[in-house]
Design an enzyme around this catalytic site. Structure first.
Site, PDB file in Angstrom:
ATOM      1  N   HIS A  96       0.894  -1.187   0.056  1.00  0.00           N
ATOM      2  CA  HIS A  96       0.068   0.073   0.028  1.00  0.00           C
ATOM      3  C   HIS A  96       0.931   1.209   0.012  1.00  0.00           C
ATOM      4  CE1 HIS A  96       0.101   0.868   4.424  1.00  0.00           C
ATOM      5  NE2 HIS A  96      -0.016  -0.642   4.498  1.00  0.00           N
ATOM      6  N   ASP A  98      -0.130   4.419   1.117  1.00  0.00           N
ATOM      7  CA  ASP A  98      -0.422   5.410   2.049  1.00  0.00           C
ATOM      8  C   ASP A  98       0.376   5.044   3.426  1.00  0.00           C
ATOM      9  OD1 ASP A  98      -2.209   2.983   2.381  1.00  0.00           O
ATOM     10  OD2 ASP A  98      -3.324   4.223   3.701  1.00  0.00           O
ATOM     11  N   ASP A 159       6.060   1.429   7.011  1.00  0.00           N
ATOM     12  CA  ASP A 159       4.633   0.684   6.604  1.00  0.00           C
ATOM     13  C   ASP A 159       3.777   1.744   5.538  1.00  0.00           C
ATOM     14  OD1 ASP A 159       2.209  -0.356   6.646  1.00  0.00           O
ATOM     15  OD2 ASP A 159       1.663   0.004   8.851  1.00  0.00           O
ATOM     16  N   GLU A 193      -4.980   1.881   2.605  1.00  0.00           N
ATOM     17  CA  GLU A 193      -5.086   0.679   3.257  1.00  0.00           C
ATOM     18  C   GLU A 193      -5.543   1.101   4.918  1.00  0.00           C
ATOM     19  OE1 GLU A 193      -3.721  -2.625   5.919  1.00  0.00           O
ATOM     20  OE2 GLU A 193      -2.888  -0.612   5.826  1.00  0.00           O
ATOM     21  N   GLU A 194      -4.499   2.083   5.359  1.00  0.00           N
ATOM     22  CA  GLU A 194      -4.746   2.367   6.665  1.00  0.00           C
ATOM     23  C   GLU A 194      -6.050   2.785   7.142  1.00  0.00           C
ATOM     24  OE1 GLU A 194      -2.344   2.046   8.591  1.00  0.00           O
ATOM     25  OE2 GLU A 194      -0.469   1.686   7.413  1.00  0.00           O
ATOM     26  N   ASP A 216       3.370  -6.526   3.750  1.00  0.00           N
ATOM     27  CA  ASP A 216       3.003  -5.572   4.682  1.00  0.00           C
ATOM     28  C   ASP A 216       3.143  -6.390   6.100  1.00  0.00           C
ATOM     29  OD1 ASP A 216       1.984  -3.030   5.430  1.00  0.00           O
ATOM     30  OD2 ASP A 216      -0.349  -3.652   5.094  1.00  0.00           O
ATOM     31  N   HIS A 399       3.793   3.172  12.673  1.00  0.00           N
ATOM     32  CA  HIS A 399       2.889   4.214  13.140  1.00  0.00           C
ATOM     33  C   HIS A 399       3.429   5.308  14.273  1.00  0.00           C
ATOM     34  CE1 HIS A 399      -0.886   1.902  11.371  1.00  0.00           C
ATOM     35  NE2 HIS A 399       0.207   1.533  10.664  1.00  0.00           N
TER      36      HIS A 399
HETATM   37 ZN   LIG Z   1       0.460  -1.526   6.355  1.00  0.00          ZN
END
Ligand SMILES: [Zn+2]
Length: 427
Positions: A96, A98, A159, A193-194, A216, A399
């Site tokens: 992904h 984003d 990520d 995705e997030e 991922d 994150h």
């Molecule tokens: Zn991810």
């Protein structure tokens, strides 16, 4: 854009072209802000995700990939033609674009620490942010190797730009080594995705794959083909309203009933804060209302889907036993499905796992199968008809500002993918 490096002689001490190329790709990709926005109603949720998408499309075209296509919704598709004539299932590899809305992704300044010597990594833009080996034992594997962090003000975006860089490096390698035997390979990069919308506008016909792997996952060697099954449950309590000055014997306060229901939940077990590994839970995550009506919202989670109905029934019984003490009050129960354990689909196609297991072994990577206490795009894809498991990328502490990635892990994931396509092409 110029990235900061801790050492100036990186190219002299890093002799592997693969490692250098992964560093170059990753550092370029993370400097593009691609944060998604859960409050947006557009697809993609933020237009800036398309900037990375356009760059990837351009790089894929330059490296000779076929059918490169960046669409209006922010998805990027590409193909790598088969090198064998035999019938091989079409595989897709997915990551992904984003980054998470939880932490700033603006002006990410990646820092290359090489060779990582085990000392604390103090992030210069916020010296309070210190990445220590004692807190991040996965760093041990990277002694003497390159490690990349952010600078202290933002997340890093490993990520899932680690996944993006791995897939791009893998594609480049396949396209420059046509003697590697493999079937038709599809690549897809997804937005949002997030915020749980990564598959909303995916064009399955254009993708045209039989099976997929997302890149991922986290730690070196991890392989994920199992997630929670998830329902949401709302209990709506109806009390009886009366003027407080004349309420004796009449009023039944819904707020007090709601509090009693929450209090009747077992103090040990059956909650996120008291469970781990393969245990399920119920999680009251929202309460709203007034003395007349109260809504209690619960998350129900288990790896064993039939448990969810048992959990819902148990909540119902707890509620009914509380209501016995409040004559005249009533409750309504609403349960809605959120997502399902992808293992239910993947167990029908065990070769997705066994082929990965062979590829990990050939690449010299331990195979660590872990259930995810959450959901992923892979579970959505699996239930939408594209069975899909998740492979590690090396991303760590995601994150947040202390996010980091070891480049050796990314390189190891490229090795796994190169072996994996050959395992699938084996007779
Ligand atoms: Zn991810």
């Amino acid at each position: 854009m110029q990235a900061k490096t801790q050492q100036t002689n990186v190219s002299q001490t890093l002799s592997s072209p693969r490692i250098l190329s992964l560093i170059d790709r990753f550092m370029r990709y993370v400097q593009l802000d691609t944060q998604s926005d859960p409050h947006s109603h557009t697809h993609p949720s933020t237009a800036k995700q398309k900037i990375l998408g356009a760059l990837l499309a351009q790089e894929l075209t330059q490296m000779g990939a076929a059918e490169v296509w960046a669409d209006e919704y922010g998805y990027v598709y590409a193909s790598i033609p088969a090198t064998v004539q035999t019938a091989v299932p079409v595989l897709a590899f997915c990551s992904h674009l984003d980054t998470a809305p939880d932490c700033s992704g603006t002006h990410v300044q990646p820092i290359l620490h090489h060779p990582y010597d085990g000392a604390d990594l103090v992030l210069p833009d916020d010296p309070q942010q210190v990445i220590r080996m004692v807190d991040h034992p996965a760093l041990k594997r990277h002694m003497g190797q390159p490690v990349i962090t952010a600078s202290g003000q933002t997340l890093l975006g490993a990520d899932d730009k680690a996944g993006v860089a791995i897939i791009m490096e893998f594609a480049q390698h396949l396209l420059t080594h046509p003697t590697i035997p493999h079937g038709l390979i599809k690549l897809v990069f997804t937005p949002d995705e997030e915020i749980g919308q990564g598959t909303d506008k995916l064009d399955f016909a254009r993708l045209g794959a039989n099976f997929a792997y997302t890149l991922d996952g986290g730690s070196w060697g991890s392989f994920e083909d199992e997630t929670f099954s998830a329902d949401g449950m709302t209990i709506e309590i109806q009390g009886i309203m009366a003027h407080p000055g004349a309420a004796k014997g009449i009023m039944v306060n819904a707020l007090k009933i709601g509090a009693r229901i929450l209090q009747s939940l077992p103090p040990a077990g059956w909650s996120p804060e008291t469970t781990a590994d393969r245990e399920g839970f119920v999680h009251p995550h929202r309460i709203e209302g007034n003395a007349e009506t109260v809504r209690l919202e619960f998350l129900l989670r288990s790896f064993h889907t039939p448990d969810l109905a048992v959990y819902a029934q148990r909540l119902r019984e707890l509620t009914e036993s509380v209501l016995l003490q409040y004559p005249g009050a009533s409750a309504r129960y609403m349960v809605h499905e959120q997502y399902r354990n992808m293992k239910e689909v993947l167990d029908q196609f065990p070769f997705i796992r066994t082929n990965a297991q062979k590829a990990y072994a050939r690449a010299g990577v331990p195979f660590v199968q872990e259930p995810i206490r959450g959901g992923t795009d892979g579970s959505r894809l699996s239930f939408l008809g594209l069975p899909c498991a998740n492979i590690f990328t090396g991303m760590q502490a995601i994150h947040g500002k202390q996010e980091w990635v070891g480049v050796a892990d990314m390189s190891s994931a490229v090795d796994v993918l190169l072996e994996l396509v050959q395992v699938w092409a084996d007779k």
